[in-house]
Scaffold this active site. Structure first.
Site, PDB file in Angstrom:
ATOM      1  N   CYS A  58     -11.705   7.364   9.538  1.00  0.00           N
ATOM      2  CA  CYS A  58     -11.889   6.030  10.799  1.00  0.00           C
ATOM      3  C   CYS A  58     -11.619   6.091  12.765  1.00  0.00           C
ATOM      4  CB  CYS A  58     -10.149   4.911  10.742  1.00  0.00           C
ATOM      5  SG  CYS A  58     -10.544   3.660  11.776  1.00  0.00           S
ATOM      6  N   CYS A  67      -2.817   2.836  10.033  1.00  0.00           N
ATOM      7  CA  CYS A  67      -2.574   4.835   9.029  1.00  0.00           C
ATOM      8  C   CYS A  67      -1.714   5.074  10.051  1.00  0.00           C
ATOM      9  CB  CYS A  67      -3.655   4.712   8.601  1.00  0.00           C
ATOM     10  SG  CYS A  67      -4.377   3.466   7.684  1.00  0.00           S
ATOM     11  N   CYS A 142     -12.853  -1.281   8.621  1.00  0.00           N
ATOM     12  CA  CYS A 142     -11.038  -1.014   7.664  1.00  0.00           C
ATOM     13  C   CYS A 142     -11.578  -0.340   6.804  1.00  0.00           C
ATOM     14  CB  CYS A 142     -10.479  -1.874   8.633  1.00  0.00           C
ATOM     15  SG  CYS A 142      -8.520  -0.943   7.225  1.00  0.00           S
ATOM     16  N   PHE A 269      12.149 -12.094  -9.964  1.00  0.00           N
ATOM     17  CA  PHE A 269      10.724 -11.739  -8.782  1.00  0.00           C
ATOM     18  C   PHE A 269       9.106 -11.903  -9.683  1.00  0.00           C
ATOM     19  CE2 PHE A 269      14.753 -10.002  -7.743  1.00  0.00           C
ATOM     20  CZ  PHE A 269      15.663 -10.802  -6.651  1.00  0.00           C
ATOM     21  N   ASP A 289      11.566 -16.784 -10.032  1.00  0.00           N
ATOM     22  CA  ASP A 289      11.346 -16.894  -8.765  1.00  0.00           C
ATOM     23  C   ASP A 289      11.783 -17.517  -7.629  1.00  0.00           C
ATOM     24  OD1 ASP A 289       8.512 -14.330  -7.437  1.00  0.00           O
ATOM     25  OD2 ASP A 289       9.159 -16.440  -6.028  1.00  0.00           O
ATOM     26  N   CYS A 363       9.359  -1.244  -3.475  1.00  0.00           N
ATOM     27  CA  CYS A 363       8.584  -1.006  -2.226  1.00  0.00           C
ATOM     28  C   CYS A 363       9.457  -0.707  -1.178  1.00  0.00           C
ATOM     29  CB  CYS A 363       7.474  -2.029  -1.935  1.00  0.00           C
ATOM     30  SG  CYS A 363       8.749  -3.670  -1.508  1.00  0.00           S
TER      31      CYS A 363
END
Length: 405
Positions: A58, A67, A142, A269, A289, A363
């Site tokens: 990119c 990034c 992108c 969740f 959730d 995550c």
């Protein structure tokens, strides 16, 4: 003053690290020159490049803040993500088997958030924020985005121009759906009739499936939906989805393997149901959730589906009202996939529950490690951990882990 440094390793944020200094866009073993004595400073020259250095795909890399690691070859980059999980877990006294990282970029990201701000003078700029800045990098494309988002940036520009008179910074979330692009605006606040009409014209001109502002419907050509394991799932405005379709498939496959032959599973969740709908091929599911819109979408998908075991979809804030030990009775397995903050309150009750196994999706390795320690204190054994990379070229990584006792 010019200083020559040798990079020892890449830190958890993606910067090269040496002698207590952080040098972005560098790799282990590289000899670099920097100007000044700041703790974090970009290199002025790469004296000895790493053999693992590649040309970034990119032209905005290094300016755009999206990034950090486009300059690193795939194999060492994926190995670094695995090692970052190992190091984080070790800091909490956890030393499980950690599998190689699964590359889940697939065809690219299916959702993106652009930012629209005033730049120099009065010029409106649409793109991503610069690294460690609120300035906008007005990108033209992108490489992270899926082909289904090819028209997202032109659409965002047109919609942003329709709101130039509002004079507020705007975030524009675009999601690729079966029906086309679904766009949600955040930041403009309540709009007058003229602004709403301009937005509707822009939305129609770009062929959006739907346009909403803070959840308020402005235009809808067709109700947007996605497909999950062959089932159509309607989307609430601004819905959370796994970043890539390949990422969702990889995480779901690990979850399915983790629950094994369980006959009753709680999916905590649950979002719009990427795990629940797959789990219900073989087991009844209690899906919970705090997002009422996501739960309603899952419930609607269940009503339209066929061939599934029962799914009970429930709105409940698991941070404030976690499922208690009594609520967990009768379950063979629990899956939990919390936001980055983790599931500390829920993990405390899972630690005491009489269930067969737990599958955690995270995550954030740091909050996962905290929650895993709570489970370990309750007698649960952490099994294999698998990293999944759908946040390509960033420092972020997901993982799936199983617990048994």
């Amino acid at each position: 003053m010019t200083t020559r440094l040798t990079i020892s390793h890449v830190g958890h944020r993606g910067d090269g690290v040496t002698e207590g200094r952080f040098v972005p866009f560098t790799l282990p073993g590289e000899v670099v020159e920097v100007e000044g004595n700041e703790e974090r400073v970009a290199p002025s020259r790469i004296v000895t490049p790493s053999p693992d250095r590649v040309a970034p795909p990119c032209p905005h890399f290094g300016t755009c803040g999206g990034c950090a690691l486009q300059h690193w070859a795939d194999a060492p980059y994926l190995a670094w993500k695995r090692q970052s999980i190992i190091a984080t877990l070790a800091q909490h006294g956890l030393q499980p088997e950690v599998a190689p990282t699964i590359d889940a970029r697939g065809t690219g990201r299916r959702r993106v958030t652009f930012h629209a701000r005033r730049g120099a003078g009065t010029r409106l700029e649409v793109g991503f924020t610069a690294a460690r800045s609120h300035a906008i990098v007005a990108i033209d494309a992108c490489p992270l985005l899926a082909p289904s988002l090819d028209k997202a940036l032109p659409a965002a520009r047109l919609v942003a121009r329709a709101l130039e008179g509002v004079g507020k910074p705007i975030d524009i979330q675009v999601t690729a759906t079966v029906q086309g692009l679904d766009m949600e605006l955040r930041g403009p606040g309540k709009l007058g009739e003229k602004d709403r009409l301009r937005l509707m014209e822009a939305a129609n001109a770009t062929g959006l499936a739907r346009l909403t502002n803070h959840g308020d419907l402005l235009m809808q050509r067709e109700p947007p939906s996605i497909m999950v394991d062959g089932h159509r799932v309607p989307l609430p405005p601004g819905a959370f989805l796994q970043a890539t379709e390949a990422g969702e498939e990889a995480l779901a496959g690990l979850v399915m393997a983790g629950v094994g032959k369980a006959k009753a599973v709680a999916d905590l969740f649950c979002g719009v149901g990427p795990f629940a709908l797959r789990l219900a091929r073989q087991t009844k599911v209690r899906a919970v959730d705090s997002d009422a819109g996501a739960v309603a979408s899952l419930a609607q998908a269940v009503r339209m589906a066929s061939g599934l075991k029962p799914i009970q979809a429930e709105t409940r804030d698991l941070f404030r009202r976690p499922l208690l030990v009594a609520d967990l009775k009768g379950l063979d397995a629990v899956v939990f996939d919390p936001p980055r903050a983790g599931a500390e309150a829920q993990a405390a009750f899972l630690a005491k529950a009489d269930i067969g196994r737990i599958v955690a999706v995270s995550c954030n390795p740091s909050t996962f490690a905290r929650d895993a320690c709570l489970l370990a204190a309750g007698g649960w054994k952490l099994g294999a951990v698998t990293p999944v990379d759908q946040f390509t070229w960033s420092a972020h990584v997901e993982l799936v882990a199983t617990f048994t006792r």
